[in-house]
Scaffold this active site. Sequence first.
Site, mmCIF file in Angstrom:
data_model
loop_
_atom_site.group_PDB
_atom_site.id
_atom_site.type_symbol
_atom_site.label_atom_id
_atom_site.label_comp_id
_atom_site.label_asym_id
_atom_site.label_seq_id
_atom_site.Cartn_x
_atom_site.Cartn_y
_atom_site.Cartn_z
ATOM 1 N N GLU A 177 14.706 4.780 24.495
ATOM 2 C CA GLU A 177 16.189 4.475 25.207
ATOM 3 C C GLU A 177 15.516 4.146 26.259
ATOM 4 O OE1 GLU A 177 19.862 6.082 23.360
ATOM 5 O OE2 GLU A 177 19.019 5.202 21.637
ATOM 6 N N GLU B 24 20.385 12.091 16.925
ATOM 7 C CA GLU B 24 21.052 12.991 17.386
ATOM 8 C C GLU B 24 21.800 14.446 16.668
ATOM 9 O OE1 GLU B 24 23.859 11.427 20.684
ATOM 10 O OE2 GLU B 24 22.202 10.201 21.156
#
Length: 377
Positions: free
Chosen positions: A268, A163
């Site tokens: 995910e 991220e």
Amino acid sequence: MNQKHLRIVLAICLFLSLLNCNGPKKETEISTEKITLKKAYKEDFLIGTALNSAQINGNISEKESALIKNQFNSITAENIMKSMHIQPTRDQFTFDMADKFVKLGVDNNMFILAHNLIWHSQLPSWVNNIKDSNELNQFLQNHIAQLAGRYKGKIGGWDVVNEALNDDGTLRKSIFYNLLGEQYLVDAFKLAEKADPNAELYYNDYSMCVPAKRDGAIKLVKMLQENGAKVDGIGMQGHWGLTRPTLKEIERSILEFSSLGVKVMITELDITVLPSPWENAGADVNKSAENSDRMNPYPDGLPEEIQIQLAQRYKDIFKLFLKHKDKLSRVTFWGVNDAQSWKNNWPVEGRSDYTLLFDRNNNPKKAYHEVMSLKSK
Ligand code: XIL
């Protein structure tokens, strides 16, 4: 009991055992059946799941434990390898849980995904408080060398940087960027390669189907490649909803990422059926919103029509994944069952979400059967 009674009891037992052998299998027994997710998709891509502490410690039912081993051939630690857990105090590493996690993967011959090395969230407070670039650089060097070095040769792949991008594709002004500039990205990959040369190294992020962010990720990975960093793959987290992102945008990201010469993976995956408090939910773990009846519409179970929508959505995306199986190396679900899903508590705390293929009792849902049906034709 006389002989006659004994014979009657034996006959009843025999009858019941025959019924059990020949009767139709209940859905609950599917996890021990021969054909499971990992077997059905064996030739296509790895099927992974994220494990929480109870699952790593084995503090779960036999049914859940069997389900993990039978259905999945890759595991990711949902939390315990993050820096706040691994190095809560400077230079003091707490490897106990990570050791157990890696052992579980090695013992069961699973592809072990280590999540993660460098991320601005779930940092220990001592790192968050660093103001000096040398000190932060010291953390970067030491954390990667110690953590990746400890499991050298056992890990299939590392989420090296997690991220680093904003949704508009610019670099996030995290503590790493603010003190070290974009060089921290190159350094992280080089340090990871040095510590564990044979492991695959990935860049991982959410909202990777938003066009601006997709472009940002491409720019970032190109920059890493031009600076001599080894990048083996791009992880699209896949915290998705029933209608968004569209299949077209997902496909575009798979194609464009793959054209950089790297593997693409869904890292995910979960599909929320709940309303979002914001226009674009993403997966920023630092954001949250208030609970309310409107925000938590299915506290007592998922209505059949939504169950069907969820199953269709899973079917559609797996159909797309199969179309691009030459580009996808792994699809990992963010959890084993609906009870575990982090989406019950994010972005709104205390809701009931139904994001995965197995329900709260570890029974396969309609979505599971749809995903399996794609491989039975
Ligand atoms: C989540 C976990 O599932 C939660 O248990 C925890 O409280 C917060 O983090 N992106 C990531 C994951 O890369 O590490 C996050 O996991 C979900 C979003």
